[in-house]
Design an enzyme around this catalytic site. Structure first.
Site, PDB file in Angstrom:
ATOM      1  N   GLY A  52      64.637 166.538  61.133  1.00  0.00           N
ATOM      2  CA  GLY A  52      64.582 168.002  61.006  1.00  0.00           C
ATOM      3  C   GLY A  52      65.916 168.607  61.396  1.00  0.00           C
ATOM      4  N   GLY A  53      66.989 167.978  60.928  1.00  0.00           N
ATOM      5  CA  GLY A  53      68.344 168.346  61.388  1.00  0.00           C
ATOM      6  C   GLY A  53      68.953 169.531  60.666  1.00  0.00           C
TER       7      GLY A  53
ATOM      8  CG  HIS B   4      61.532 175.146  70.202  1.00  0.00           C
ATOM      9  ND1 HIS B   4      62.573 175.884  70.706  1.00  0.00           N
ATOM     10  CD2 HIS B   4      61.722 175.123  68.851  1.00  0.00           C
ATOM     11  CE1 HIS B   4      63.353 176.293  69.712  1.00  0.00           C
ATOM     12  NE2 HIS B   4      62.859 175.842  68.581  1.00  0.00           N
TER      13      HIS B   4
ATOM     14  CG  ASP C  18      65.324 169.991  57.471  1.00  0.00           C
ATOM     15  OD1 ASP C  18      64.486 170.707  56.877  1.00  0.00           O
ATOM     16  OD2 ASP C  18      65.686 170.221  58.641  1.00  0.00           O
TER      17      ASP C  18
ATOM     18  CG  PHE D 139      59.071 166.515  61.053  1.00  0.00           C
ATOM     19  CD1 PHE D 139      57.895 167.211  61.237  1.00  0.00           C
ATOM     20  CD2 PHE D 139      60.279 167.189  61.254  1.00  0.00           C
ATOM     21  CE1 PHE D 139      57.890 168.552  61.582  1.00  0.00           C
ATOM     22  CE2 PHE D 139      60.291 168.541  61.605  1.00  0.00           C
ATOM     23  CZ  PHE D 139      59.088 169.223  61.761  1.00  0.00           C
TER      24      PHE D 139
ATOM     25  NE  ARG E 248      70.883 171.861  68.951  1.00  0.00           N
ATOM     26  CZ  ARG E 248      71.240 173.016  68.363  1.00  0.00           C
ATOM     27  NH1 ARG E 248      70.908 173.264  67.125  1.00  0.00           N
ATOM     28  NH2 ARG E 248      71.929 173.910  69.020  1.00  0.00           N
TER      29      ARG E 248
END
Ligand SMILES: C[S@@+](CC[C@H](N)C(=O)[O-])C[C@H]1O[C@@H](n2cnc3c(N)ncnc32)[C@H](O)[C@@H]1O
Length: 357
Positions: free
Chosen positions: A199-200, A265, A224, A246, A261
């Site tokens: 998920g970059g 969240h 991604d 993902f 990163r």
């Protein structure tokens, strides 16, 4: 008064990053102390006008334009050099860069409507903890029942600014790999994939890592959603782009590092567990999972962190997590935490190094 301000200006011009934030925090606290409720409302209610109006500059009526410019000058966003004559200042120049321009579009166009819907959402849900990706203020703000990160990629004019702003989020601080002992942990790993940026986004972290460690050329994979790669604004030399969801089985097996990163969240705990379990399944004996996120203290959380936390609650039914919340989540997912390195004390941005139990 003027001499106090002059002293502050001198201090600010000589400040290092930590002192600069100390001054900013102090001024912010002072501003809040000095503001009347009316000042506060004015500060908040005026802002949404700027983006839409500026996007129409060539067609705007002179009177309208001059009032907007006058407003922007009054809050320091541009410089008023003479009557009806305005010039860009450093803030304007910064906001004109694509990452920050994306930020203006994202925060006003995507986040703004969600925050406006948030009070009604809280009231309807009787201020209970909902933590549900398909039932947050986001679904009140936009015509969808889907989670934000499923619907937004179908809206290119909304998704592009989101990806742009990610490239500058936290960009001014110390890079994570200057605190986390990356080279030592990489060791003499000989596998074909050293680092998978899960998920970059546009790959800004992968690019920074490759710049710092050129020997990683050809050993970094950027994953991604396909819609992200459709928007990619630059070439990725030495980094393999791989469209991947993902929540589905991880295609790169046995990498040394799976790096996430600001991914977890965005999701409530059950979804985080699903994401992490795909990585555990793909892991080899030498694999590690690196989670790059805020690790909040139990009290005294900074205003930046609390602001993002509430935005996450409104947008995704998710949260920033404390050390105890991370430990509980990772334990449930089947991971053991090896160490936590905080690389930006202010927001508690940290790398959590974890391996399968
Ligand atoms: C908050 S952004 C973080 C981007 C980047 N890691 C960073 O730190 O700047 C979340 C990223 O997750 C990606 N994403 C969301 N859902 C995804 C999914 N199901 N599979 C893969 N990527 C996804 C988004 O496209 C976005 O790039």
């Amino acid at each position: 008064m003027d001499s106090i301000l002059a002293q502050l200006r001198t201090l600010a011009s000589q400040a290092d990053s930590a002192s600069r934030y100390k001054i900013l925090d102090g001024l912010r606290a002072l501003q809040l102390q000095l503001e009347t409720p009316h000042d506060t409302l004015s500060r908040l209610s005026g802002l949404p006008l700027s983006t839409a109006a500026l996007s129409e500059t060539t067609k705007a009526a002179p009177l309208v334009l001059s009032r907007i410019l006058r407003y922007l000058a009054s809050i320091g966003m541009i410089q008023e050099v003479a009557r009806d004559s305005f010039a860009a200042n450093t803030i304007t120049e910064t906001l004109a860069q694509s990452g920050y321009e994306g930020g203006v579009r994202h925060f006003f166009g995507n986040v703004g409507p969600v925050l406006q819907a948030f009070p009604d959402f809280l009231s309807e849900t009787k201020y209970q903890d909902v933590s549900n990706a398909t039932h947050s203020a986001f679904q009140k703000a936009f015509p969808t029942d889907l989670p934000a990160f499923v619907w937004l990629p179908t809206q290119p004019e909304r998704f592009a600014p989101l990806q742009q702003v990610m490239t500058v989020q936290g960009a001014s601080g110390m890079p994570w790999f200057s605190v986390f002992p990356f080279e030592k942990e990489l060791g003499n790993f000989t596998g074909s994939h050293a680092f998978v940026d899960v998920g970059g986004g546009f790959g800004h972290q992968s690019l920074a890592l490759l710049k710092a460690f050129p020997a990683l050329h050809g050993k970094i994979v950027l994953e991604d959603l396909p819609q992200t790669f459709e928007q990619l604004p630059f070439r990725l030399d030495g980094i393999e782009p791989k469209p991947h969801n993902f929540f589905e089985p991880q295609p790169v097996k046995g990498a040394r590092f799976y790096y996430l990163r600001n991914i977890l969240h965005d999701w409530p705990d059950d979804k985080c567990v699903a994401i992490l379990q795909q990585l555990i399944t793909a892991s080899g004996p030498d694999s590690q999972i690196l989670i790059d996120e805020m690790v909040l203290p139990d009290s005294g959380v900074s205003w930046e962190a609390t602001t993002i936390d509430l935005t996450l609650m409104a947008s995704f039914g998710s949260r920033e997590r404390t050390t105890a919340q991370w430990n509980a989540l990772l334990d449930t997912a089947g991971l053991k935490v090896l160490r936590i390195d905080t690389y930006q004390a202010r927001r508690q941005d940290s790398i959590i190094q974890a391996i399968a139990k």
